[in-house]
Design a protein around this motif. Structure first.
Motif, PDB file in Angstrom:
ATOM      1  N   LEU A  12     -29.424 -21.350  92.686  1.00 22.79           N
ATOM      2  CA  LEU A  12     -29.264 -20.965  91.287  1.00 22.79           C
ATOM      3  C   LEU A  12     -28.608 -19.596  91.165  1.00 22.79           C
ATOM      4  O   LEU A  12     -27.655 -19.408  90.407  1.00 22.79           O
ATOM      5  N   ALA A  13     -29.103 -18.616  91.921  1.00 20.89           N
ATOM      6  CA  ALA A  13     -28.534 -17.271  91.865  1.00 20.89           C
ATOM      7  C   ALA A  13     -27.082 -17.271  92.341  1.00 20.89           C
ATOM      8  O   ALA A  13     -26.217 -16.616  91.741  1.00 20.89           O
ATOM      9  N   LEU A  14     -26.789 -18.020  93.380  1.00 19.30           N
ATOM     10  CA  LEU A  14     -25.422 -18.099  93.893  1.00 19.30           C
ATOM     11  C   LEU A  14     -24.491 -18.751  92.884  1.00 19.30           C
ATOM     12  O   LEU A  14     -23.364 -18.284  92.674  1.00 19.30           O
ATOM     13  N   SER A  15     -24.949 -19.801  92.215  1.00 17.81           N
ATOM     14  CA  SER A  15     -24.099 -20.477  91.227  1.00 17.81           C
ATOM     15  C   SER A  15     -23.861 -19.597  89.999  1.00 17.81           C
ATOM     16  O   SER A  15     -22.768 -19.611  89.428  1.00 17.81           O
ATOM     17  N   ILE A  16     -24.850 -18.818  89.590  1.00 16.47           N
ATOM     18  CA  ILE A  16     -24.663 -17.904  88.470  1.00 16.47           C
ATOM     19  C   ILE A  16     -23.631 -16.841  88.828  1.00 16.47           C
ATOM     20  O   ILE A  16     -22.703 -16.554  88.058  1.00 16.47           O
ATOM     21  N   PHE A  17     -23.755 -16.255  89.995  1.00 18.84           N
ATOM     22  CA  PHE A  17     -22.806 -15.231  90.432  1.00 18.84           C
ATOM     23  C   PHE A  17     -21.402 -15.805  90.561  1.00 18.84           C
ATOM     24  O   PHE A  17     -20.433 -15.220  90.072  1.00 18.84           O
ATOM     25  N   LEU A  18     -21.287 -16.962  91.201  1.00 12.95           N
ATOM     26  CA  LEU A  18     -19.976 -17.577  91.405  1.00 12.95           C
ATOM     27  C   LEU A  18     -19.332 -17.963  90.065  1.00 12.95           C
ATOM     28  O   LEU A  18     -18.149 -17.738  89.854  1.00 12.95           O
ATOM     29  N   GLY A  19     -20.112 -18.536  89.164  1.00 11.36           N
ATOM     30  CA  GLY A  19     -19.600 -18.909  87.849  1.00 11.36           C
ATOM     31  C   GLY A  19     -19.106 -17.711  87.070  1.00 11.36           C
ATOM     32  O   GLY A  19     -18.042 -17.750  86.446  1.00 11.36           O
ATOM     33  N   PHE A  20     -19.857 -16.619  87.118  1.00 14.68           N
ATOM     34  CA  PHE A  20     -19.435 -15.402  86.419  1.00 14.68           C
ATOM     35  C   PHE A  20     -18.135 -14.859  87.002  1.00 14.68           C
ATOM     36  O   PHE A  20     -17.229 -14.462  86.271  1.00 14.68           O
ATOM     37  N   GLU A  21     -18.034 -14.843  88.318  1.00 17.16           N
ATOM     38  CA  GLU A  21     -16.826 -14.332  88.971  1.00 17.16           C
ATOM     39  C   GLU A  21     -15.604 -15.191  88.660  1.00 17.16           C
ATOM     40  O   GLU A  21     -14.515 -14.674  88.424  1.00 17.16           O
ATOM     41  N   SER A  24     -14.660 -14.833  84.789  1.00 17.01           N
ATOM     42  CA  SER A  24     -14.128 -13.513  84.421  1.00 17.01           C
ATOM     43  C   SER A  24     -12.695 -13.301  84.908  1.00 17.01           C
ATOM     44  O   SER A  24     -11.996 -12.436  84.395  1.00 17.01           O
ATOM     45  N   LYS A  25     -12.246 -14.095  85.854  1.00 18.35           N
ATOM     46  CA  LYS A  25     -10.888 -13.957  86.383  1.00 18.35           C
ATOM     47  C   LYS A  25      -9.878 -14.868  85.681  1.00 18.35           C
ATOM     48  O   LYS A  25      -8.703 -14.858  86.007  1.00 18.35           O
ATOM     49  N   VAL A  26     -10.309 -15.663  84.707  1.00 22.08           N
ATOM     50  CA  VAL A  26      -9.424 -16.605  84.032  1.00 22.08           C
ATOM     51  C   VAL A  26      -8.575 -15.867  82.999  1.00 22.08           C
ATOM     52  O   VAL A  26      -9.107 -15.144  82.154  1.00 22.08           O
ATOM     53  N   PRO A  27      -7.246 -16.048  83.052  1.00 22.65           N
ATOM     54  CA  PRO A  27      -6.406 -15.416  82.027  1.00 22.65           C
ATOM     55  C   PRO A  27      -6.625 -16.071  80.660  1.00 22.65           C
ATOM     56  O   PRO A  27      -7.013 -17.235  80.566  1.00 22.65           O
ATOM     57  N   SER A  28      -6.352 -15.320  79.607  1.00 17.87           N
ATOM     58  CA  SER A  28      -6.650 -15.804  78.253  1.00 17.87           C
ATOM     59  C   SER A  28      -5.814 -17.027  77.873  1.00 17.87           C
ATOM     60  O   SER A  28      -6.218 -17.797  77.005  1.00 17.87           O
TER      61      SER A  28
END
Length: 100
Positions: A12-21, A24-28
């Motif tokens: 769960l913690a790994l998926s939250i971190f990976l999802g956030f990363e 956050s890197k997706v261009p608009s």
């Protein structure tokens, strides 16, 4: 704590971190296609929640959680499509004859 619970919390913690990363890197410029993709995933979640609600087998806790899942997935799907429609509406030409 049981080893399985620790393992699941780590996932769960790994998926939250990976999802956030990743997000956050997706261009608009890619947010609209990603919104459509997440709506499809929410639709799958909605189908799974309906199946879970239908096969609860009389277990009250399962029925309550499945009903909440159906409610939240429905809100997510409808809201996501409303946002996508509004975003795509920004790209329509204004004043093109009788078309809106």
């Amino acid at each position: 704590m049981d080893n399985q619970v620790i393992y699941l919390l780590f996932i769960l913690a790994l998926s939250i971190f990976l999802g956030f990363e990743i997000i956050s890197k997706v261009p608009s410029t890619l947010h609209t296609p990603l919104m459509s993709g997440s709506n499809a995933i929410s639709g799958i979640t909605l189908v799974g929640a309906i199946i879970a609600a239908g096969t609860s087998g009389g277990d009250q806790t399962t029925l309550i959680l499945a009903t909440l899942a159906v409610t939240f997935a429905t809100i997510n799907v409808v809201g996501g499509y409303m946002v996508t429609d509004r975003m795509l509406g920004m790209f329509k030409k204004k004043g093109s004859g009788g078309n809106k």
